[in-house]
Design a protein around this motif. Structure first.
Motif, mmCIF file in Angstrom:
data_model
loop_
_atom_site.group_PDB
_atom_site.id
_atom_site.type_symbol
_atom_site.label_atom_id
_atom_site.label_comp_id
_atom_site.label_asym_id
_atom_site.label_seq_id
_atom_site.Cartn_x
_atom_site.Cartn_y
_atom_site.Cartn_z
ATOM 1 N N SER A 121 0.926 -1.117 0.010
ATOM 2 C CA SER A 121 0.059 0.053 0.111
ATOM 3 C C SER A 121 0.983 1.304 -0.084
ATOM 4 N N TYR A 125 -2.975 7.108 -1.032
ATOM 5 C CA TYR A 125 -3.880 6.568 -2.321
ATOM 6 C C TYR A 125 -5.514 6.517 -2.097
ATOM 7 N N GLU A 126 -6.066 6.963 -2.862
ATOM 8 C CA GLU A 126 -7.519 7.018 -3.123
ATOM 9 C C GLU A 126 -7.708 5.689 -3.350
ATOM 10 N N TRP A 127 -8.474 4.806 -2.416
ATOM 11 C CA TRP A 127 -8.889 3.499 -2.904
ATOM 12 C C TRP A 127 -10.499 3.755 -3.469
ATOM 13 N N ALA A 133 -14.820 -3.389 -0.222
ATOM 14 C CA ALA A 133 -13.913 -2.609 0.783
ATOM 15 C C ALA A 133 -14.834 -1.946 1.817
ATOM 16 N N GLU A 217 -6.528 -3.446 -7.152
ATOM 17 C CA GLU A 217 -6.173 -2.260 -6.511
ATOM 18 C C GLU A 217 -4.539 -2.244 -6.297
#
Length: 262
Positions: A121, A125-127, A133, A217
């Protein structure tokens, strides 16, 4: 020979670490619901070429839980590198461990010799939003251990119980799910210092590793890390999900063992 230490930290707790081998120092950092067992299938082989240390982060494995705000990066510096007298070390981090290794390298570049970021990760960071999720995040917010473990195994250990390493993965996840989620809430990091916007400042040899069966992702993040870190190399490992060191240890060793020449 492997030695075990219980290293004191500022709040009166202890971090459990194992050290073995001789050679250029290499430090192994596990993920959010794991402990140092993540490295069971590579630790001994790495110790034939390195002084290798693996440790349980705060609130994981046999390390004590935090009693207040703390920083994983400070633990890495004070409780591991300084404790063992490592002026520099190669850092190998998986998932959250990779995020910690990145943040540490940006903060203390003079202490890092190389980076291996496995299924990593990265801060900032914009998941993307998804029902899976959101369910996982809700379980972690509530520190609901049984639900965290159920979702972790379904989503992140997608190769299931017939693939290599599951005999380590399942008990490790179930034993760390609740306490690991609770510990992570105490980790203090300034959002303004998020690594995702500062990758071009990483100046050490870097290999980004991702399994071909990991979450999509993680593949996106791996590409972003490889593109953003100067000179970084991307390696996609066949037959591995998020638990790559346990699913494909032989291939990971092939990637790690050239590091004595760096």
């Amino acid at each position: 020979m492997t030695t075990t230490e219980l290293i004191p930290v500022a709040d009166g707790g202890r971090i459990r670490a194992e050290r073995a081998g001789d050679g250029p120092p290499l430090v192994l950092l596990h993920g959010a619901v794991h402990d140092s067992r993540l490295w069971d299938h590579v630790f001994a082989a790495l110790a034939r070429h390195h002084t290798v240390v693996r440790y349980d982060a705060r609130g994981h494995g046999r390390s004590t839980p935090p009693t207040g705000p703390f920083r994983y990066e400070d633990d890495l510096l004070l409780a591991v590198l300084d404790r063992f007298g490592f002026r520099t070390a190669g850092l190998v981090g998986l998932s959250m461990g990779g995020e910690v290794a990145l943040d540490f390298t940006l903060e203390h570049p003079e202490r890092v010799r190389s980076l291996t970021l496995i299924a990593s990760s990265v801060g900032g960071y914009e998941w993307p939003r998804s029902a899976e999720a959101e369910a996982y995040a809700a379980a972690r917010r509530g520190s609901v251990g049984s639900r965290i473990a159920e979702l972790e195994l379904a989503l992140w250990a997608s190769l299931g119980d017939r693939a290599p390493g599951f005999e380590v993965i399942e008990p490790m996840v179930r034993e760390n799910a609740e306490a690991g989620a609770a510990a992570e809430k105490g980790h203090a990091l300034d959002p303004a210092e998020a690594a995702v916007g500062r990758l071009d400042r990483i100046g050490v040899p870097t290999v980004v590793v991702v399994g071909d069966h990991d979450r999509p992702e993680i593949g996106v993040i791996a590409g972003r890390l490889a593109d953003g870190i100067p000179g970084a190399r991307l390696e996609v490992v066949a037959g591995a999900d998020h638990y790559l060191p346990l699913r494909a240890p032989e291939r990971l060793l092939e990637l790690l063992l050239p590091y004595p020449s760096l």
